[in-house]
Design a protein around this motif. Structure first.
Motif, PDB file in Angstrom:
ATOM      1  N   ALA A 221       4.669   6.480  -1.046  1.00 41.45           N
ATOM      2  CA  ALA A 221       5.051   7.072   0.234  1.00 41.45           C
ATOM      3  C   ALA A 221       6.561   7.069   0.436  1.00 41.45           C
ATOM      4  O   ALA A 221       7.090   7.866   1.200  1.00 41.45           O
ATOM      5  CB  ALA A 221       4.378   6.317   1.372  1.00 41.45           C
TER       6      ALA A 221
ATOM      7  N   TYR B 215       0.836  -1.203   0.000  1.00 33.63           N
ATOM      8  CA  TYR B 215       0.000   0.000   0.000  1.00 33.63           C
ATOM      9  C   TYR B 215       0.876   1.260   0.000  1.00 33.63           C
ATOM     10  O   TYR B 215       0.613   2.207  -0.743  1.00 33.63           O
ATOM     11  CB  TYR B 215      -0.925  -0.006   1.215  1.00 33.63           C
TER      12      TYR B 215
ATOM     13  N   LYS C 232       2.390   1.685  -3.461  1.00 33.08           N
ATOM     14  CA  LYS C 232       1.426   2.166  -4.462  1.00 33.08           C
ATOM     15  C   LYS C 232       1.087   3.635  -4.265  1.00 33.08           C
ATOM     16  O   LYS C 232       0.839   4.353  -5.227  1.00 33.08           O
ATOM     17  CB  LYS C 232       0.156   1.317  -4.423  1.00 33.08           C
ATOM     18  N   LYS C 233       1.078   4.094  -3.013  1.00 30.17           N
ATOM     19  CA  LYS C 233       0.796   5.503  -2.728  1.00 30.17           C
ATOM     20  C   LYS C 233       2.046   6.369  -2.879  1.00 30.17           C
ATOM     21  O   LYS C 233       2.007   7.576  -2.642  1.00 30.17           O
ATOM     22  CB  LYS C 233       0.260   5.660  -1.300  1.00 30.17           C
TER      23      LYS C 233
END
Length: 130
Positions: free
Chosen positions: A125, A119, A122-123
């Protein structure tokens, strides 16, 4: 003869009083000594690394910096949870009642950790520039 529980805490209370007394005494002493010194504008200005204090006190960082720092701490602490599991894993395998429970709980822990990592990827970060 047995001592009461209150008597057993007297050394701790004495240490607490000594610590608080020392802290208050040092603060009062610094105030008393500080009033005797001569004040000037040069002495009262903030001093940091030999530079004149001009502008803001601290530089601003991007939110991405804090996000990456929090993610590092999060994943670093999660790895710390793997060490106790690895230490007792062999002992818990010997017990048939906990064999599947221990392995299953660690697999679910790693799946949740891996899902959080995917996650965050994908973001974007972990991207410093974006």
């Amino acid at each position: 003869m047995e001592q009461s529980q209150v008597v057993q805490y007297i050394p701790i209370l004495m240490l607490l009083v000594a610590a608080i007394g020392f802290a208050v005494g040092v603060l009062v002493l610094s105030v008393l000594v500080g009033f005797r010194s001569k004040h000037s504008r040069a002495k009262d200005t903030a001093y940091e690394c030999g530079k004149d204090p001009i502008g803001e006190g601290g530089a601003r960082f991007s939110v991405k910096f804090y996000l990456v720092a929090m993610l590092f701490i999060l994943f670093d602490i999660e790895v710390v949870f793997l060490y106790p599991w690895a230490v007792v894993y062999r002992q818990m395998l010997a017990d048939h009642a906990t064999r599947n429970l221990v392995f299953g709980s660690m697999i679910s822990f790693l799946i949740i950790l891996f899902a959080g990592y995917i996650y965050a990827l994908k973001k974007k970060a972990f991207d410093w520039k974006g």
